[in-house]
Every structure is written in C-alpha cells, then in structure tokens.
Design a protein around this motif. Structure first.
Motif, PDB file in Angstrom:
ATOM      1  N   ILE A  45       0.837  -1.205   0.000  1.00  0.00           N
ATOM      2  CA  ILE A  45       0.000   0.000   0.000  1.00  0.00           C
ATOM      3  C   ILE A  45       0.873   1.257   0.000  1.00  0.00           C
ATOM      4  O   ILE A  45       0.639   2.204  -0.765  1.00  0.00           O
ATOM      5  N   VAL A  46       1.902   1.283   0.864  1.00  0.00           N
ATOM      6  CA  VAL A  46       2.787   2.456   0.942  1.00  0.00           C
ATOM      7  C   VAL A  46       3.532   2.652  -0.381  1.00  0.00           C
ATOM      8  O   VAL A  46       3.609   3.767  -0.917  1.00  0.00           O
ATOM      9  N   ASN A  47       4.089   1.547  -0.927  1.00  0.00           N
ATOM     10  CA  ASN A  47       4.835   1.656  -2.179  1.00  0.00           C
ATOM     11  C   ASN A  47       3.941   2.089  -3.338  1.00  0.00           C
ATOM     12  O   ASN A  47       4.372   2.835  -4.222  1.00  0.00           O
ATOM     13  N   SER A  48       2.677   1.635  -3.334  1.00  0.00           N
ATOM     14  CA  SER A  48       1.732   2.061  -4.382  1.00  0.00           C
ATOM     15  C   SER A  48       1.521   3.564  -4.333  1.00  0.00           C
ATOM     16  O   SER A  48       1.378   4.218  -5.372  1.00  0.00           O
ATOM     17  N   GLY A  49       1.507   4.122  -3.109  1.00  0.00           N
ATOM     18  CA  GLY A  49       1.362   5.572  -2.968  1.00  0.00           C
ATOM     19  C   GLY A  49       2.538   6.313  -3.581  1.00  0.00           C
ATOM     20  O   GLY A  49       2.363   7.320  -4.293  1.00  0.00           O
ATOM     21  N   TYR A  50       3.762   5.825  -3.330  1.00  0.00           N
ATOM     22  CA  TYR A  50       4.938   6.450  -3.930  1.00  0.00           C
ATOM     23  C   TYR A  50       4.878   6.371  -5.459  1.00  0.00           C
ATOM     24  O   TYR A  50       5.166   7.347  -6.164  1.00  0.00           O
ATOM     25  N   ILE A  51       4.523   5.184  -5.979  1.00  0.00           N
ATOM     26  CA  ILE A  51       4.466   4.999  -7.432  1.00  0.00           C
ATOM     27  C   ILE A  51       3.458   5.959  -8.059  1.00  0.00           C
ATOM     28  O   ILE A  51       3.728   6.610  -9.078  1.00  0.00           O
ATOM     29  N   LYS A  52       2.287   6.074  -7.446  1.00  0.00           N
ATOM     30  CA  LYS A  52       1.245   6.962  -7.969  1.00  0.00           C
ATOM     31  C   LYS A  52       1.706   8.417  -7.953  1.00  0.00           C
ATOM     32  O   LYS A  52       1.523   9.156  -8.935  1.00  0.00           O
ATOM     33  N   GLU A  97      13.101   8.726  -0.634  1.00  0.00           N
ATOM     34  CA  GLU A  97      12.356   7.922   0.338  1.00  0.00           C
ATOM     35  C   GLU A  97      11.995   6.552  -0.233  1.00  0.00           C
ATOM     36  O   GLU A  97      12.095   5.525   0.448  1.00  0.00           O
ATOM     37  N   PHE A  98      11.584   6.549  -1.523  1.00  0.00           N
ATOM     38  CA  PHE A  98      11.171   5.290  -2.159  1.00  0.00           C
ATOM     39  C   PHE A  98      12.373   4.357  -2.303  1.00  0.00           C
ATOM     40  O   PHE A  98      12.249   3.133  -2.135  1.00  0.00           O
ATOM     41  N   HIS A 163       5.504  -2.500  -9.033  1.00  0.00           N
ATOM     42  CA  HIS A 163       4.143  -2.763  -8.546  1.00  0.00           C
ATOM     43  C   HIS A 163       3.776  -4.227  -8.778  1.00  0.00           C
ATOM     44  O   HIS A 163       3.189  -4.891  -7.911  1.00  0.00           O
ATOM     45  N   GLN A 164       4.157  -4.761  -9.957  1.00  0.00           N
ATOM     46  CA  GLN A 164       3.853  -6.156 -10.275  1.00  0.00           C
ATOM     47  C   GLN A 164       4.613  -7.111  -9.360  1.00  0.00           C
ATOM     48  O   GLN A 164       4.090  -8.163  -8.971  1.00  0.00           O
ATOM     49  N   GLU A 226      -9.434  -5.086  -4.108  1.00  0.00           N
ATOM     50  CA  GLU A 226      -9.344  -3.636  -3.903  1.00  0.00           C
ATOM     51  C   GLU A 226      -8.084  -3.076  -4.558  1.00  0.00           C
ATOM     52  O   GLU A 226      -8.111  -2.022  -5.192  1.00  0.00           O
ATOM     53  N   LYS A 227      -6.955  -3.805  -4.366  1.00  0.00           N
ATOM     54  CA  LYS A 227      -5.706  -3.334  -4.938  1.00  0.00           C
ATOM     55  C   LYS A 227      -5.745  -3.397  -6.465  1.00  0.00           C
ATOM     56  O   LYS A 227      -5.204  -2.532  -7.138  1.00  0.00           O
ATOM     57  N   THR A 228      -6.418  -4.442  -6.990  1.00  0.00           N
ATOM     58  CA  THR A 228      -6.578  -4.531  -8.437  1.00  0.00           C
ATOM     59  C   THR A 228      -7.390  -3.347  -8.952  1.00  0.00           C
ATOM     60  O   THR A 228      -7.090  -2.764  -9.998  1.00  0.00           O
ATOM     61  N   GLY A 229      -8.434  -2.976  -8.197  1.00  0.00           N
ATOM     62  CA  GLY A 229      -9.234  -1.803  -8.568  1.00  0.00           C
ATOM     63  C   GLY A 229      -8.407  -0.536  -8.529  1.00  0.00           C
ATOM     64  O   GLY A 229      -8.513   0.326  -9.411  1.00  0.00           O
TER      65      GLY A 229
END
Length: 446
Positions: A45-52, A97-98, A163-164, A226-229
């Motif tokens: 979840i945290v890493n997805s935020g950085y990627i976005k 940070e990432f 992400h994958q 949810e993560k797929t969404g």
C-alpha cells in the motif's frame, strides 16, 4: 487377542495426538503467515502511494515543459521554470524515500533503472527549457515529444514492474495459505479416526483453524480485489494524463499555425459525427465498429503533428507560399506518420498507432488522385484519412488564419458539396452535408 483392543486404542490415541500436534503446528505457522502477509500488504500500500505520486508528478512536469514552449514572455518563462523546479524537488524527495524501501536485488535493480531514466528525463527537460527560451520552438518541442515522453514512459514501465513484483509476493502468500488449508483438511480426517476425546479436540481445533484460514483467504481476496481496482484506476488516470499530453502537444503545434487549439477540438467532433453517421447508414461495416470510431476520434488531434518539422516562418507567413515553401509544408504529412510510429510504437495499442499514422499521412490525399504525399485515388485512400480530410478542410474554411478570413457556413458547405467526387469521397461528403443542422448547433454552442 486381549492385547488387540489395547493396541487399537493406542493406535487410535496416537492418531488423535498426532492430529492435535498437527493442528497446533498449523496454528503456529498460520499466525506467522498472517503476520507476514500483513507486512507485505502494508508495504504494498505504501509503495503504491509512492508509485502513484511519482508518476503523476512526472506527467505534470512534462505538461509544464510544454506550456513553457508555448509561452511568449520572460514572466511566463520564469513562472513555468519555478513550477518545474518545485516539482523536481518533490520528485527528488519521493525518489530518495522510495529508494530506501527498495530492498532485495531485484527491487534495487528495477529502482536504479527507474531512477536513471528519471535523471535522463530531467537533463533533457533542461535542454528543452534552454531551447524554448532561445526561441527554438521546434527543437524544444522535439525534445518534449520525441525524447522526454519516452523517458516518462520507461520510468512508468519500471514503476509498474515494481508494482507487479509486490503483487506477485501477495499472490505467493495467498498460495501458501491455500496449501495450509489443504493440509488442515488432511489433519482433520486423521483426527476423526482417533479416539472420541481426541477426535473432539481435533475437530474443534480443525474447525477453528480452517475457519480462520478461510477468513484470511477471503480477506486476502477482498484486499487483492481492492488493490486490483486501485491499479485499474491508476492505469485509467495514467491513460487520461497521457491523452492530455497528446492533446497538449497537438494544441502546441496548432498554436504555431496561428490557431488557439480549438481546431483540434472541432475537427475531432466533426470526425466523430461523420464516422458515427456513416456507421449508422451501414457503410464499411467491417471497419466502422464502435472501437474503431472511438480510436479514430482519439487519433484525430494528431493529424497535423508533422508540422513540428516546419519552420514558423512558413507556417505563419501571411502571403502566398513559394513552390519551395509549399513543398516544405507538404512534407508534414509523411513526417507526421513517421513521428507517430516512432514515438508511440510499443506505448499505445497497434490499432490506434496505425489509425493515427494513416490520418496524419493521408488527410491531404484527394479522391481524384490529385492530393499529396502519395497521390492515392478513391478507395486507395484509407477510410480514416478520407473522414479526416472533410473535417480538416471544413474547419479550415470557417476559421480565421494568418493568411485569410473566416468563410461563411453557406459557402463552406457549398465547397464541400462541390468537391464531392474530386477532393472528397462522394458518399462521405454527402453524409457530412446531411449533418449540417447538428454541426451548426454544435458551433453555436461553442
């Protein structure tokens, strides 16, 4: 024989004890698995935020670069450069940070590739700003469209790979849980064959562990869904940003030709109206599908992208062009096709790239073979280019340019009608004339 029941009792008791021991073992490892999965999920979840955030800021930075090229004053240059610097500082913090979170050989390798492309993007952005300030609009635009855009896409590809990788770790955790559920079922059968007391204990523990694993699996399925969404929404947002970049580039090129960018919007609308009307009449059913019409409307703004290679002195010339200048203007058609195929190949789906390239290359071909660049005739001209030709010429007629005034609608529709069978596909021209009430309504709203 007296010892036989005792031996059976001992055997059953041992089976029950083994079953109980197995359940205790499963409880212990299930808790460890649950804790490990929780850590993986939190990290994902945290890493997805950085990627976005990184991806969004990169597209925003590129859009600011495009605005810088279209600016016409030192004040605007300074403003856009300050905005770009602020975004660069935010990106540097995010990457720092990432990067600290990217542990493990594969993650570190993907992150370093991503960061290297990001630094290359910034270097090319500085070059684009420099050429923009010097007034070299075409060169600066080339850097934005051909170079910087490519680095943005490769950065996003590396981010998607990261992400994958996290998604694969989550799936591995789910697979391990499935294995423990299967093992729990086997232990449950062993317990049933034991003594009544042991069986009772085993059943209770088995039911608890199985229920617990099922709950964890269901929670995993919900969270993965949810993560797929989130990933789907992220991809949709990136696609929207990408389309906005394409529109911004098209508007930038049109602005060099003395247009405000409304030409791009209007021609896209005419193309959509004409294609849908032709589809409704049953023309070219094997080509004019809903998907094709949607891709054609999306590709229409790219029809004049080849003008990026034509000097401003020719595009903005108020008088008649010399033969040499007109030949340079004509070169924008094949050049547009080349740019689209080189820049978008592998980034957009192949059908869209093919449609956009044929629109750029063929929208100046004529039905009687008198057009350019290839002198195609009749049905030799791709359908997308024939539709684009009508929309482009009509809007050019009713628009004010540096070399002419806007033409009244009656006269413009008359030219389209008179040119059916010479300049334009006669069937498509007739359909366009029949759309006059809808076109006038659209223009009145504009």
């Amino acid at each position: 024989m007296r010892g036989t029941p005792f031996k059976i009792f001992i055997a059953v008791l041992m089976a029950g004890l083994i079953g109980i021991a197995g359940e205790i073992f499963l409880v212990y490892h299930m808790n460890r698995l649950a804790d490990g999965y929780s850590e993986i999920l939190t990290e994902h979840i945290v890493n997805s935020g950085y990627i976005k955030d990184i991806s969004g800021l990169l597209y925003k930075h590129q859009a600011i670069t495009a605005n810088h090229i279209a600016a016409d004053s030192e004040e605007l240059y300074d403003e856009y450069e300050a905005q770009a610097k602020e975004i660069e500082e935010q990106l540097n913090v995010l990457f720092d940070e990432f990067g600290k979170r990217m542990t493990g050989d594969k993650r570190e390798q993907l992150f370093h590739l991503c960061y290297s492309d990001y630094r290359s993007y910034l270097q090319n952005a500085e070059v684009a700003f420099k050429f923009s300030r010097e007034g070299s609009t075409a060169t600066a635009s080339y850097y934005v469209v051909n170079v910087m855009y490519g680095f943005v896409e490769t950065v996003n590809e590396h981010l998607d790979d990261l992400h994958q990788l996290a998604a694969e770790e989550m799936q591995a955790a789910a697979d391990r849980m499935d294995g423990y559920i299967a093992a729990s079922g086997i232990v449950e059968k062993i317990c049933i064959t034991g003594i009544i007391a042991a069986v009772t204990v085993c059943i209770i523990l088995c039911v608890r562990i199985t229920s617990g694993l099922d709950r964890h699996k269901k929670r995993l399925e919900i969270e993965v869904e949810e993560k797929t969404g989130d990933l789907r929404r992220h991809n949709e947002k990136m696609l929207e940003l990408q389309n906005n970049i394409i529109i911004a580039m098209a508007n930038l090129i049109e602005s060099r030709d003395g247009d405000t960018g409304e030409h791009v919007k209007r021609t896209s609308k005419y193309v959509t109206m004409l294609a849908e009307a032709a589809k409704k009449k049953g023309l070219y059913p094997e080509i004019l599908t809903d998907s094709y019409v949607e891709l054609l409307a999306k590709a229409a703004p790219m029809h004049d992208i080849g003008k990026i290679s034509v000097p401003d002195s020719i595009l903005q010339k108020p008088g008649k062009l010399t033969p040499e200048e007109f030949e340079r203007i004509k070169s924008h058609a094949p050049e547009g096709g080349r740019i689209i195929r080189e820049v978008m190949d592998g980034i957009e789906e192949k059908e869209y790239v093919d449609i956009a390239a044929t629109v750029a290359e063929g929208h100046h071909e004529k039905w009687d073979g008198g057009g350019y660049p290839s002198g195609l005739k009749g049905d030799e001209i791709p359908l997308s280019a024939r539709i684009m030709a009508i929309a482009d010429v009509f809007d050019a007629l009713i628009s004010k340019r540096c070399y002419k005034e806007a033409m009244p609608l009656d006269e413009a529709f008359g030219i389209i009608s008179d040119s059916a069978g010479t300049h334009f596909d006669p069937e498509l021209a007739g359909i366009f004339i029949s759309l006059r009430p809808e076109i006038e309504e659209y223009l009145s709203e504009k």
